[in-house]
Design a protein around this motif. Structure first.
Motif, PDB file in Angstrom:
ATOM      1  N   GLU A 114       0.834  -1.210   0.000  1.00 50.19           N
ATOM      2  CA  GLU A 114       0.000   0.000   0.000  1.00 50.19           C
ATOM      3  C   GLU A 114       0.862   1.250   0.000  1.00 50.19           C
ATOM      4  O   GLU A 114       1.628   1.488   0.924  1.00 50.19           O
ATOM      5  CB  GLU A 114      -0.882   0.049   1.242  1.00 50.19           C
ATOM      6  CG  GLU A 114      -2.014  -0.928   1.262  1.00 50.19           C
ATOM      7  CD  GLU A 114      -2.890  -0.690   2.468  1.00 50.19           C
ATOM      8  OE1 GLU A 114      -3.694   0.249   2.432  1.00 50.19           O
ATOM      9  OE2 GLU A 114      -2.733  -1.438   3.449  1.00 50.19           O
ATOM     10  N   LEU A 115       0.679   2.088  -1.026  1.00 47.60           N
ATOM     11  CA  LEU A 115       1.442   3.314  -1.197  1.00 47.60           C
ATOM     12  C   LEU A 115       0.493   4.444  -1.584  1.00 47.60           C
ATOM     13  O   LEU A 115      -0.323   4.278  -2.489  1.00 47.60           O
ATOM     14  CB  LEU A 115       2.490   3.119  -2.297  1.00 47.60           C
ATOM     15  CG  LEU A 115       3.232   4.349  -2.767  1.00 47.60           C
ATOM     16  CD1 LEU A 115       4.116   4.901  -1.655  1.00 47.60           C
ATOM     17  CD2 LEU A 115       4.065   4.005  -3.991  1.00 47.60           C
ATOM     18  N   TYR A 116       0.609   5.593  -0.914  1.00 45.41           N
ATOM     19  CA  TYR A 116      -0.242   6.744  -1.198  1.00 45.41           C
ATOM     20  C   TYR A 116       0.597   8.001  -1.304  1.00 45.41           C
ATOM     21  O   TYR A 116       1.632   8.133  -0.629  1.00 45.41           O
ATOM     22  CB  TYR A 116      -1.284   6.936  -0.096  1.00 45.41           C
ATOM     23  CG  TYR A 116      -2.252   5.792  -0.001  1.00 45.41           C
ATOM     24  CD1 TYR A 116      -3.395   5.756  -0.797  1.00 45.41           C
ATOM     25  CD2 TYR A 116      -2.024   4.733   0.862  1.00 45.41           C
ATOM     26  CE1 TYR A 116      -4.278   4.695  -0.722  1.00 45.41           C
ATOM     27  CE2 TYR A 116      -2.901   3.675   0.948  1.00 45.41           C
ATOM     28  CZ  TYR A 116      -4.019   3.659   0.151  1.00 45.41           C
ATOM     29  OH  TYR A 116      -4.890   2.606   0.219  1.00 45.41           O
ATOM     30  N   ALA A 117       0.148   8.949  -2.134  1.00 48.59           N
ATOM     31  CA  ALA A 117       0.787  10.257  -2.268  1.00 48.59           C
ATOM     32  C   ALA A 117      -0.305  11.312  -2.214  1.00 48.59           C
ATOM     33  O   ALA A 117      -1.323  11.210  -2.915  1.00 48.59           O
ATOM     34  CB  ALA A 117       1.550  10.345  -3.579  1.00 48.59           C
ATOM     35  N   VAL A 118      -0.101  12.330  -1.359  1.00 56.85           N
ATOM     36  CA  VAL A 118      -1.059  13.428  -1.212  1.00 56.85           C
ATOM     37  C   VAL A 118      -0.300  14.751  -1.143  1.00 56.85           C
ATOM     38  O   VAL A 118       0.905  14.778  -0.872  1.00 56.85           O
ATOM     39  CB  VAL A 118      -1.938  13.273   0.057  1.00 56.85           C
ATOM     40  CG1 VAL A 118      -2.747  11.986   0.025  1.00 56.85           C
ATOM     41  CG2 VAL A 118      -1.107  13.348   1.320  1.00 56.85           C
ATOM     42  N   GLU A 119      -1.004  15.833  -1.366  1.00 58.20           N
ATOM     43  CA  GLU A 119      -0.422  17.167  -1.208  1.00 58.20           C
ATOM     44  C   GLU A 119       0.056  17.299   0.232  1.00 58.20           C
ATOM     45  O   GLU A 119      -0.641  16.904   1.160  1.00 58.20           O
ATOM     46  CB  GLU A 119      -1.479  18.225  -1.530  1.00 58.20           C
ATOM     47  CG  GLU A 119      -0.930  19.597  -1.741  1.00 58.20           C
ATOM     48  CD  GLU A 119      -0.378  19.790  -3.148  1.00 58.20           C
ATOM     49  OE1 GLU A 119       0.717  20.355  -3.251  1.00 58.20           O
ATOM     50  OE2 GLU A 119      -1.034  19.383  -4.121  1.00 58.20           O
ATOM     51  N   HIS A 120       1.249  17.854   0.427  1.00 54.30           N
ATOM     52  CA  HIS A 120       1.819  18.016   1.769  1.00 54.30           C
ATOM     53  C   HIS A 120       1.139  19.166   2.528  1.00 54.30           C
ATOM     54  O   HIS A 120       1.154  19.209   3.750  1.00 54.30           O
ATOM     55  CB  HIS A 120       3.323  18.262   1.647  1.00 54.30           C
ATOM     56  CG  HIS A 120       4.082  18.274   2.927  1.00 54.30           C
ATOM     57  ND1 HIS A 120       3.875  17.362   3.941  1.00 54.30           N
ATOM     58  CD2 HIS A 120       5.069  19.092   3.360  1.00 54.30           C
ATOM     59  CE1 HIS A 120       4.700  17.620   4.940  1.00 54.30           C
ATOM     60  NE2 HIS A 120       5.429  18.668   4.607  1.00 54.30           N
ATOM     61  N   GLU A 121       0.506  20.068   1.805  1.00 54.36           N
ATOM     62  CA  GLU A 121      -0.147  21.235   2.418  1.00 54.36           C
ATOM     63  C   GLU A 121      -1.485  20.860   3.047  1.00 54.36           C
ATOM     64  O   GLU A 121      -2.331  20.237   2.422  1.00 54.36           O
ATOM     65  CB  GLU A 121      -0.368  22.305   1.357  1.00 54.36           C
ATOM     66  CG  GLU A 121      -0.910  23.594   1.895  1.00 54.36           C
ATOM     67  CD  GLU A 121      -1.022  24.651   0.825  1.00 54.36           C
ATOM     68  OE1 GLU A 121      -2.150  25.129   0.572  1.00 54.36           O
ATOM     69  OE2 GLU A 121       0.010  24.986   0.221  1.00 54.36           O
ATOM     70  N   ASP A 122      -1.662  21.258   4.290  1.00 52.83           N
ATOM     71  CA  ASP A 122      -2.909  21.029   5.023  1.00 52.83           C
ATOM     72  C   ASP A 122      -4.016  21.880   4.393  1.00 52.83           C
ATOM     73  O   ASP A 122      -3.899  23.102   4.343  1.00 52.83           O
ATOM     74  CB  ASP A 122      -2.699  21.429   6.485  1.00 52.83           C
ATOM     75  CG  ASP A 122      -3.905  21.189   7.367  1.00 52.83           C
ATOM     76  OD1 ASP A 122      -5.038  21.146   6.849  1.00 52.83           O
ATOM     77  OD2 ASP A 122      -3.714  21.064   8.581  1.00 52.83           O
ATOM     78  N   PRO A 123      -5.104  21.274   3.899  1.00 52.98           N
ATOM     79  CA  PRO A 123      -6.177  22.044   3.269  1.00 52.98           C
ATOM     80  C   PRO A 123      -6.854  23.049   4.204  1.00 52.98           C
ATOM     81  O   PRO A 123      -7.357  24.071   3.749  1.00 52.98           O
ATOM     82  CB  PRO A 123      -7.183  20.976   2.824  1.00 52.98           C
ATOM     83  CG  PRO A 123      -6.391  19.730   2.703  1.00 52.98           C
ATOM     84  CD  PRO A 123      -5.343  19.826   3.776  1.00 52.98           C
ATOM     85  N   PRO A 166     -16.719  18.147   5.233  1.00 51.02           N
ATOM     86  CA  PRO A 166     -16.936  17.848   3.813  1.00 51.02           C
ATOM     87  C   PRO A 166     -16.517  18.975   2.859  1.00 51.02           C
ATOM     88  O   PRO A 166     -16.344  18.737   1.670  1.00 51.02           O
ATOM     89  CB  PRO A 166     -18.446  17.598   3.712  1.00 51.02           C
ATOM     90  CG  PRO A 166     -18.886  17.306   5.093  1.00 51.02           C
ATOM     91  CD  PRO A 166     -17.949  18.014   6.014  1.00 51.02           C
ATOM     92  N   ALA A 167     -16.328  20.188   3.362  1.00 48.86           N
ATOM     93  CA  ALA A 167     -15.912  21.300   2.512  1.00 48.86           C
ATOM     94  C   ALA A 167     -14.427  21.221   2.147  1.00 48.86           C
ATOM     95  O   ALA A 167     -13.988  21.895   1.212  1.00 48.86           O
ATOM     96  CB  ALA A 167     -16.204  22.626   3.205  1.00 48.86           C
ATOM     97  N   LEU A 168     -13.654  20.412   2.855  1.00 51.10           N
ATOM     98  CA  LEU A 168     -12.213  20.301   2.610  1.00 51.10           C
ATOM     99  C   LEU A 168     -11.904  19.093   1.737  1.00 51.10           C
ATOM    100  O   LEU A 168     -12.587  18.078   1.797  1.00 51.10           O
ATOM    101  CB  LEU A 168     -11.464  20.177   3.940  1.00 51.10           C
ATOM    102  CG  LEU A 168     -11.564  21.368   4.880  1.00 51.10           C
ATOM    103  CD1 LEU A 168     -10.894  21.057   6.208  1.00 51.10           C
ATOM    104  CD2 LEU A 168     -10.962  22.613   4.241  1.00 51.10           C
ATOM    105  N   LEU A 169     -10.847  19.205   0.941  1.00 51.80           N
ATOM    106  CA  LEU A 169     -10.397  18.110   0.089  1.00 51.80           C
ATOM    107  C   LEU A 169      -8.874  18.140   0.023  1.00 51.80           C
ATOM    108  O   LEU A 169      -8.276  19.177  -0.242  1.00 51.80           O
ATOM    109  CB  LEU A 169     -10.968  18.246  -1.323  1.00 51.80           C
ATOM    110  CG  LEU A 169     -10.619  17.138  -2.305  1.00 51.80           C
ATOM    111  CD1 LEU A 169     -11.241  15.812  -1.870  1.00 51.80           C
ATOM    112  CD2 LEU A 169     -11.081  17.498  -3.700  1.00 51.80           C
ATOM    113  N   LEU A 170      -8.252  17.008   0.274  1.00 58.61           N
ATOM    114  CA  LEU A 170      -6.804  16.852   0.194  1.00 58.61           C
ATOM    115  C   LEU A 170      -6.479  16.273  -1.179  1.00 58.61           C
ATOM    116  O   LEU A 170      -6.998  15.215  -1.548  1.00 58.61           O
ATOM    117  CB  LEU A 170      -6.325  15.904   1.297  1.00 58.61           C
ATOM    118  CG  LEU A 170      -4.842  15.609   1.367  1.00 58.61           C
ATOM    119  CD1 LEU A 170      -4.045  16.876   1.669  1.00 58.61           C
ATOM    120  CD2 LEU A 170      -4.572  14.542   2.420  1.00 58.61           C
TER     121      LEU A 170
END
Length: 149
Positions: A77-86, A127-131
């Motif tokens: 299992e490998l994931y990549a997301v934006e490092h910036e906190d939404p 629900p208004a936030l999205l990473l």
């Protein structure tokens, strides 16, 4: 062997890596930039070796002047997301708390404690936030991330 992540499911890593000793160390910058039509930058970027990551611990990498948080939850299992906190804009997601909601792997912001699905970026607590999430794949023991910009 190349196996591509299809969101929200994780990429599958080489099973031979299961049980390898993983060490925490500085990660290299990404490899060559791929260009699409009309000079548009898109495609897969080589980030680091799979064994550069420690399981269940985030690492931040700089790719195309963008900070991305990588999470190796298991050899499969490998994931990549934006490092910036939404919620606040601080570059902290690689230091978030890894967990799960049912069978969905999550990351909780270390600052505001919002909980995000690592596969889809959906925020469970607001629900208004999205990473932003990125597709990943493993090619010859190296992690690659797909960019569409």
């Amino acid at each position: 062997m190349t196996i591509t992540q299809t969101l929200p499911r994780p990429a599958l890593a080489d099973p031979a890596l299961a049980g390898s000793a993983l060490a925490s160390r500085a990660l290299p910058l990404a490899g060559p930039v791929l260009h699409g039509a009309a000079g548009e930058r898109s495609g897969w970027e080589r980030v680091c070796r799979v064994d550069d990551l420690e399981p269940s611990w985030g690492e931040a990498v700089l790719i195309r002047m963008r900070q991305v948080a990588l999470f190796l939850l298991s050899p499969r299992e490998l994931y990549a997301v934006e490092h910036e906190d939404p919620a606040g804009g601080a570059p902290v997601m690689a230091r978030g708390i890894v967990g799960s909601r049912g069978d969905r792997p999550t990351i909780a912001s270390p600052l505001h404690k919002e909980v995000y699905d690592l596969g889809t970026g959906e925020c469970f607590t607001d629900p208004a936030l999205l990473l932003r999430t990125f597709r990943t794949r493993i090619v010859g023991g190296f992690i690659e991330i797909e960019f569409d910009d």
